[in-house]
Scaffold this active site. Structure first.
Site, PDB file in Angstrom:
ATOM      1  N   GLU A 129      -1.983   8.127  49.323  1.00 20.26           N
ATOM      2  CA  GLU A 129      -1.576   9.484  48.929  1.00 20.26           C
ATOM      3  C   GLU A 129      -0.652   9.460  47.717  1.00 20.26           C
ATOM      4  OE1 GLU A 129       1.554  12.889  50.321  1.00 20.26           O
ATOM      5  OE2 GLU A 129       0.771  11.540  51.871  1.00 20.26           O
TER       6      GLU A 129
ATOM      7  N   ARG B 296       7.336   3.485  49.633  1.00 18.34           N
ATOM      8  CA  ARG B 296       8.067   4.412  50.510  1.00 18.34           C
ATOM      9  C   ARG B 296       9.560   4.156  50.347  1.00 18.34           C
ATOM     10  NH1 ARG B 296       6.386   7.448  54.919  1.00 18.34           N
ATOM     11  NH2 ARG B 296       4.354   6.416  54.889  1.00 18.34           N
TER      12      ARG B 296
ATOM     13  N   ARG C 177       4.802   6.692  42.828  1.00 19.19           N
ATOM     14  CA  ARG C 177       3.470   6.279  43.304  1.00 19.19           C
ATOM     15  C   ARG C 177       2.462   6.275  42.157  1.00 19.19           C
ATOM     16  NH1 ARG C 177       2.285   7.844  49.582  1.00 19.19           N
ATOM     17  NH2 ARG C 177       4.230   6.956  50.402  1.00 19.19           N
TER      18      ARG C 177
ATOM     19  N   ARG D  88      14.724  11.190  51.081  1.00 20.74           N
ATOM     20  CA  ARG D  88      14.226  11.281  52.450  1.00 20.74           C
ATOM     21  C   ARG D  88      14.722  10.077  53.240  1.00 20.74           C
ATOM     22  NH1 ARG D  88       7.968  13.332  51.365  1.00 20.74           N
ATOM     23  NH2 ARG D  88       8.570  15.183  50.184  1.00 20.74           N
TER      24      ARG D  88
ATOM     25  N   SER E 220       0.175  15.993  47.631  1.00 20.89           N
ATOM     26  CA  SER E 220      -0.258  16.935  48.663  1.00 20.89           C
ATOM     27  C   SER E 220      -0.121  18.335  48.090  1.00 20.89           C
ATOM     28  CB  SER E 220       0.597  16.818  49.929  1.00 20.89           C
ATOM     29  OG  SER E 220       0.262  15.677  50.668  1.00 20.89           O
TER      30      SER E 220
END
Length: 430
Positions: free
Chosen positions: A349, A277, A391, A262, A352
């Site tokens: 987070e 990130r 993560r 990303r 999801s």
């Protein structure tokens, strides 16, 4: 993609649902293009009928020697042929406009999704585990003595630039063990089919899974036009594109461990410390293709699959349902699982789990044939992280850190680490 028939039947309801996501009423623009398209199609059909009729009469005029009528009819056939072609082109142009507009409109939230503007309005639905009380000030993952030798940001920046990390030694092995633990659990206990999927995909796959055109700038594209996947949701979901599945084949449950890429466009300055990130990361993804009647239960099932992994790892977490203003573009309902990170003194987070309803299925024309017969219907698609490996590594390291700089590792990982139970303060598995 939205069902144009549903918008025609109740434009006010469509606009009301969209407004919950902060969108303006668009049904008027959609229906205006749709009406123009249908008008062109109707006109083309009428012109085609006149052309066909004139074509039949040409022969009769020739047979009876009526040269004037013969020439008039021949000219009429030519005119109608040109008119049909023009009207079809105009109808196609309107259809392209309609498709482009619909492709930019986000999915509509389910009625039970809470209203809200951003993450502050998300609603906690469950919480598991009690955050550990430290007798020292807990550090962030990249500050832990035993982790520092195996988490090299400077060398990664030299190789690739910012937001990359080079994992080595014990840390790299724990990272790999986490992915193997997740995959093994999903395959042997959760009934998912392990899949080794491509990480380069075509435009159609990105479009079909609602990543294009909206989020092209958030992804990486090669000079040859292929896209690096932002998540293996893309190849796993698109694997049924264009298919008409037997109802008995549903649900289809898939999992894959892949690299993900990303660009993080628009996220400058956010979470730049450590590996929270990154431009390149690894994720174990879950994807389900289901019957529409089963999708709500399937989302709950997938959520439990992800939560269970954290429970086995002993990582405290909370689960929230995202409000209308914080959901992803293609989602109708999303649950986020947030792991406790003591170094940041907050939940972040780590997964999801979303249901898109038939939104993606319409874009990629994925359907099933009802067992009792009848026309094929669109499937429902769901996706969820099970889990984000990097993560999860952060959570394991921060929750297991000790005062001397070592890290105690979850028992469930010991078999994947040759029986080793910790990372020493020197950065060695022991």
């Amino acid at each position: 993609m939205h069902d144009i028939k549903a918008i025609r039947e109740n434009p006010a309801a469509f606009d009301a649902a969209l407004s919950r996501r902060g969108g303006d009423g668009v049904s008027g623009a959609v229906l205006a293009i749709d009406a123009a398209r249908r008008e062109k199609i109707t006109a083309a059909e009428a012109a085609q009928a006149e052309q066909n009729k004139a074509s039949k009469e040409v022969g009769a005029a020739k047979a009876r020697g009526d040269e004037d009528e013969f020439q008039r009819l021949r000219a009429l056939v030519a005119d109608k042929k040109a008119e049909v072609a023009r009207l079809k082109d105009e109808a196609q142009a309107e259809d392209t406009r309609l498709t482009a507009l619909l492709a930019e409109i986000p999915n509509l939230p389910y009625d039970d999704v809470p209203d809200g503007a951003d993450e502050d309005d998300n609603v906690e639905v469950t919480r598991w585990g009690t955050p550990r009380e430290f007798d020292f000030a807990p550090k962030e993952h990249f500050e832990i003595a035993g982790v520092i030798p195996g988490m090299d940001f400077e060398t990664a920046a030299k190789i690739s630039g910012s937001r990359f990390v080079l994992l080595q030694g014990a840390v790299a092995r724990v990272h790999r063990a986490l992915a193997q633990f997740m995959l093994d659990t999903h395959v042997t206990e959760n009934g998912l089919t392990e899949t080794n999927s491509p990480v380069l995909v075509r435009d159609e796959a990105m479009y079909g899974t609602d990543k294009l055109p909206k989020f092209g700038e958030d992804s990486y594209q090669t000079t040859e036009g292929a896209w690096l996947v932002p998540t293996s949701e893309v190849p796993l979901t698109y694997s049924v594109a264009g298919d008409v599945l037997d109802e008995a084949a549903l649900p289809i449950r898939l999992t894959a461990h892949t690299l993900c890429f990303r660009s993080e466009a628009g996220s400058a300055g956010r979470d730049t410390s450590g590996m929270l990130r990154q431009h390149q990361f690894e994720k174990v993804e879950m994807v389900s293709i289901t019957h529409p009647d089963a999708s709500d239960d399937e989302q709950k099932r997938m959520l439990r699959c992800a939560e269970d992994l954290l429970e086995r790892l002993g990582v405290p977490y909370r689960t929230v349902v995202l409000c209308t203003g914080d959901m992803g573009f293609g989602a109708r309902r999303t649950y986020d699982i947030e792991a406790w990170l003591p170094g940041q003194d907050t939940y972040r987070e780590i997964s999801s789990v979303s249901t898109t309803g038939d939104f993606q299925a319409r874009r990629m024309n994925a359907r099933f044939r009802p067992a009792e017969g009848g026309k094929p219907e669109f499937v429902h698609t769901l996706n969820g992280s099970g889990l984000a490996v990097g993560r999860c590594l952060i959570a394991v390291l921060e929750n297991g850190q000790q005062a001397d700089g070592s890290v105690t590792l979850p028992e469930v990982l010991h078999p994947y680490l040759g029986g080793k139970a910790q990372i020493t303060a020197e950065g060695v598995l022991a």
